[in-house]
Scaffold this motif. Structure first.
Motif, PDB file in Angstrom:
ATOM      1  N   ASP A  23      12.300  -5.437  -6.373  1.00  0.00           N
ATOM      2  CA  ASP A  23      11.935  -6.846  -6.263  1.00  0.00           C
ATOM      3  C   ASP A  23      10.605  -7.127  -6.953  1.00  0.00           C
ATOM      4  O   ASP A  23       9.542  -6.969  -6.342  1.00  0.00           O
ATOM      5  CB  ASP A  23      11.853  -7.232  -4.782  1.00  0.00           C
ATOM      6  N   PRO A  24      10.635  -7.562  -8.230  1.00  0.00           N
ATOM      7  CA  PRO A  24       9.375  -7.856  -8.913  1.00  0.00           C
ATOM      8  C   PRO A  24       8.596  -9.000  -8.266  1.00  0.00           C
ATOM      9  O   PRO A  24       7.382  -9.071  -8.380  1.00  0.00           O
ATOM     10  CB  PRO A  24       9.795  -8.214 -10.340  1.00  0.00           C
ATOM     11  N   GLU A  25       9.289  -9.870  -7.535  1.00  0.00           N
ATOM     12  CA  GLU A  25       8.626 -11.001  -6.863  1.00  0.00           C
ATOM     13  C   GLU A  25       7.764 -10.537  -5.698  1.00  0.00           C
ATOM     14  O   GLU A  25       6.899 -11.284  -5.233  1.00  0.00           O
ATOM     15  CB  GLU A  25       9.663 -12.019  -6.375  1.00  0.00           C
ATOM     16  N   ALA A  26       7.967  -9.318  -5.235  1.00  0.00           N
ATOM     17  CA  ALA A  26       7.165  -8.785  -4.131  1.00  0.00           C
ATOM     18  C   ALA A  26       5.685  -8.706  -4.497  1.00  0.00           C
ATOM     19  O   ALA A  26       4.834  -8.660  -3.609  1.00  0.00           O
ATOM     20  CB  ALA A  26       7.680  -7.415  -3.721  1.00  0.00           C
ATOM     21  N   ALA A  27       5.382  -8.730  -5.794  1.00  0.00           N
ATOM     22  CA  ALA A  27       3.985  -8.680  -6.240  1.00  0.00           C
ATOM     23  C   ALA A  27       3.150  -9.789  -5.609  1.00  0.00           C
ATOM     24  O   ALA A  27       1.943  -9.624  -5.412  1.00  0.00           O
ATOM     25  CB  ALA A  27       3.919  -8.764  -7.761  1.00  0.00           C
ATOM     26  N   ASP A  28       3.783 -10.908  -5.263  1.00  0.00           N
ATOM     27  CA  ASP A  28       3.057 -12.004  -4.614  1.00  0.00           C
ATOM     28  C   ASP A  28       2.428 -11.561  -3.301  1.00  0.00           C
ATOM     29  O   ASP A  28       1.433 -12.141  -2.870  1.00  0.00           O
ATOM     30  CB  ASP A  28       3.993 -13.183  -4.334  1.00  0.00           C
ATOM     31  N   GLY A  29       2.980 -10.538  -2.670  1.00  0.00           N
ATOM     32  CA  GLY A  29       2.501 -10.094  -1.373  1.00  0.00           C
ATOM     33  C   GLY A  29       1.404  -9.050  -1.418  1.00  0.00           C
ATOM     34  O   GLY A  29       0.874  -8.671  -0.372  1.00  0.00           O
ATOM     35  N   TYR A  30       1.056  -8.577  -2.619  1.00  0.00           N
ATOM     36  CA  TYR A  30       0.008  -7.555  -2.672  1.00  0.00           C
ATOM     37  C   TYR A  30      -0.957  -7.693  -3.853  1.00  0.00           C
ATOM     38  O   TYR A  30      -2.016  -7.084  -3.850  1.00  0.00           O
ATOM     39  CB  TYR A  30       0.597  -6.134  -2.633  1.00  0.00           C
ATOM     40  N   LEU A  31      -0.626  -8.488  -4.871  1.00  0.00           N
ATOM     41  CA  LEU A  31      -1.489  -8.600  -6.050  1.00  0.00           C
ATOM     42  C   LEU A  31      -2.216  -9.936  -6.120  1.00  0.00           C
ATOM     43  O   LEU A  31      -1.625 -10.988  -5.856  1.00  0.00           O
ATOM     44  CB  LEU A  31      -0.666  -8.474  -7.339  1.00  0.00           C
ATOM     45  N   ALA A  32      -3.471  -9.899  -6.562  1.00  0.00           N
ATOM     46  CA  ALA A  32      -4.216 -11.118  -6.848  1.00  0.00           C
ATOM     47  C   ALA A  32      -3.663 -11.743  -8.125  1.00  0.00           C
ATOM     48  O   ALA A  32      -3.147 -11.044  -9.000  1.00  0.00           O
ATOM     49  CB  ALA A  32      -5.699 -10.797  -7.018  1.00  0.00           C
ATOM     50  N   VAL A  33      -3.764 -13.037  -8.238  1.00  0.00           N
ATOM     51  CA  VAL A  33      -3.283 -13.746  -9.428  1.00  0.00           C
ATOM     52  C   VAL A  33      -3.973 -13.214 -10.680  1.00  0.00           C
ATOM     53  O   VAL A  33      -3.347 -13.010 -11.715  1.00  0.00           O
ATOM     54  CB  VAL A  33      -3.508 -15.269  -9.281  1.00  0.00           C
ATOM     55  N   ASN A  34      -5.275 -12.944 -10.600  1.00  0.00           N
ATOM     56  CA  ASN A  34      -6.059 -12.468 -11.754  1.00  0.00           C
ATOM     57  C   ASN A  34      -6.230 -10.949 -11.742  1.00  0.00           C
ATOM     58  O   ASN A  34      -7.259 -10.429 -12.150  1.00  0.00           O
ATOM     59  CB  ASN A  34      -7.430 -13.143 -11.775  1.00  0.00           C
ATOM     60  N   TYR A  35      -5.222 -10.253 -11.303  1.00  0.00           N
ATOM     61  CA  TYR A  35      -5.195  -8.790 -11.202  1.00  0.00           C
ATOM     62  C   TYR A  35      -5.620  -8.154 -12.520  1.00  0.00           C
ATOM     63  O   TYR A  35      -5.113  -8.511 -13.589  1.00  0.00           O
ATOM     64  CB  TYR A  35      -3.756  -8.421 -10.850  1.00  0.00           C
ATOM     65  N   ILE A  36      -6.551  -7.209 -12.450  1.00  0.00           N
ATOM     66  CA  ILE A  36      -7.014  -6.476 -13.637  1.00  0.00           C
ATOM     67  C   ILE A  36      -6.308  -5.130 -13.636  1.00  0.00           C
ATOM     68  O   ILE A  36      -6.419  -4.363 -12.678  1.00  0.00           O
ATOM     69  CB  ILE A  36      -8.541  -6.279 -13.612  1.00  0.00           C
ATOM     70  N   ASN A  37      -5.579  -4.839 -14.717  1.00  0.00           N
ATOM     71  CA  ASN A  37      -4.765  -3.637 -14.781  1.00  0.00           C
ATOM     72  C   ASN A  37      -5.236  -2.745 -15.921  1.00  0.00           C
ATOM     73  O   ASN A  37      -5.077  -3.093 -17.085  1.00  0.00           O
ATOM     74  CB  ASN A  37      -3.294  -4.028 -14.978  1.00  0.00           C
ATOM     75  N   HIS A  38      -5.793  -1.593 -15.598  1.00  0.00           N
ATOM     76  CA  HIS A  38      -6.239  -0.630 -16.605  1.00  0.00           C
ATOM     77  C   HIS A  38      -5.088   0.323 -16.909  1.00  0.00           C
ATOM     78  O   HIS A  38      -5.178   1.523 -16.685  1.00  0.00           O
ATOM     79  CB  HIS A  38      -7.464   0.132 -16.104  1.00  0.00           C
ATOM     80  N   ASN A  39      -3.990  -0.225 -17.400  1.00  0.00           N
ATOM     81  CA  ASN A  39      -2.780   0.531 -17.700  1.00  0.00           C
ATOM     82  C   ASN A  39      -2.321   0.119 -19.094  1.00  0.00           C
ATOM     83  O   ASN A  39      -2.238  -1.069 -19.380  1.00  0.00           O
ATOM     84  CB  ASN A  39      -1.700   0.220 -16.658  1.00  0.00           C
ATOM     85  N   ALA A  40      -2.034   1.096 -19.931  1.00  0.00           N
ATOM     86  CA  ALA A  40      -1.681   0.819 -21.327  1.00  0.00           C
ATOM     87  C   ALA A  40      -0.362   0.085 -21.491  1.00  0.00           C
ATOM     88  O   ALA A  40      -0.084  -0.471 -22.544  1.00  0.00           O
ATOM     89  CB  ALA A  40      -1.631   2.129 -22.110  1.00  0.00           C
TER      90      ALA A  40
END
Length: 194
Positions: A23-40
């Motif tokens: 469920d990609p929509e589950a991100a709403d329950g744990y990620l900030a809108v301005n999430y910073i991702n140090h992943n290539a």
């Protein structure tokens, strides 16, 4: 247990549930809108994360994830995860191979206001790319400082060459150097080594 530990454990559990529910929509329950991702492989922001998981679940529709370890300290959450599945859909434009994969990650998140706001990870993604045949016998040797730029060791000649960034194709120049040139209409990204 402090509130930050409770929040970190809850967020990690939501992350794991979202993965196992595909469920990609589950991100709403744990990620900030301005999430910073140090992943290539994943841009910053909740929307980019959702898009990545959507394509990942298409590539590995039977993926199952286990949380092997979890450590929570102050505003940091560290988890060790194992992902097992079958390459049954396109991955970065690579046709499905039917090969089994096992991906392992160590993820570090920074939390703020009950959300993951920043992320770092270490992955055995090179082994996953080999299992999906993208590296055609080469292996990733090092990630450079720019995002989405990798070097590949061509084992027979023991020389390195770039694994091109998203939407680019590897070409060799007349001087023995190399350049990555955009491939027309490459969406999703397709990495090709010649």
């Amino acid at each position: 247990m402090t509130d930050s530990q409770t929040d970190g454990r809850t967020l990690a559990a939501r992350y794991l549930k979202g993965l196992n529910d595909h469920d990609p929509e589950a991100a709403d329950g744990y990620l900030a809108v301005n999430y910073i991702n140090h992943n290539a492989f994943v841009e910053d922001g909740r929307e980019a994360n959702r898009a990545f998981w959507s394509s990942f679940f298409t590539a590995f529709p039977d993926i199952k994830v286990t949380m092997d370890d979890l450590v929570v300290a102050r505003d940091r959450v560290v988890g060790r995860f194992t992902y097992r599945g079958t390459h049954a859909g396109p991955l970065y434009g690579i046709p499905p191979t039917g090969n089994p994969i096992e991906m392992r990650s160590i993820d570090i998140w920074r939390t703020e206001n009950g959300e993951f706001v920043e992320h770092w990870d270490e992955l055995n993604y090179g082994q996953v790319l080999i299992a999906t045949s993208v590296l055609a016998g080469g292996i990733i040797t090092a990630q450079t400082y720019s995002r989405r730029s990798f070097r590949v060791l061509d084992w027979p000649s023991r020389t390195t060459r770039p694994l091109c960034p998203s939407g680019a194709e590897y070409t060799t120049s007349g001087t023995g150097g190399c350049a990555c040139q955009a491939s027309p209409g490459s969406s999703p990204p397709y990495w090709k080594l010649q």
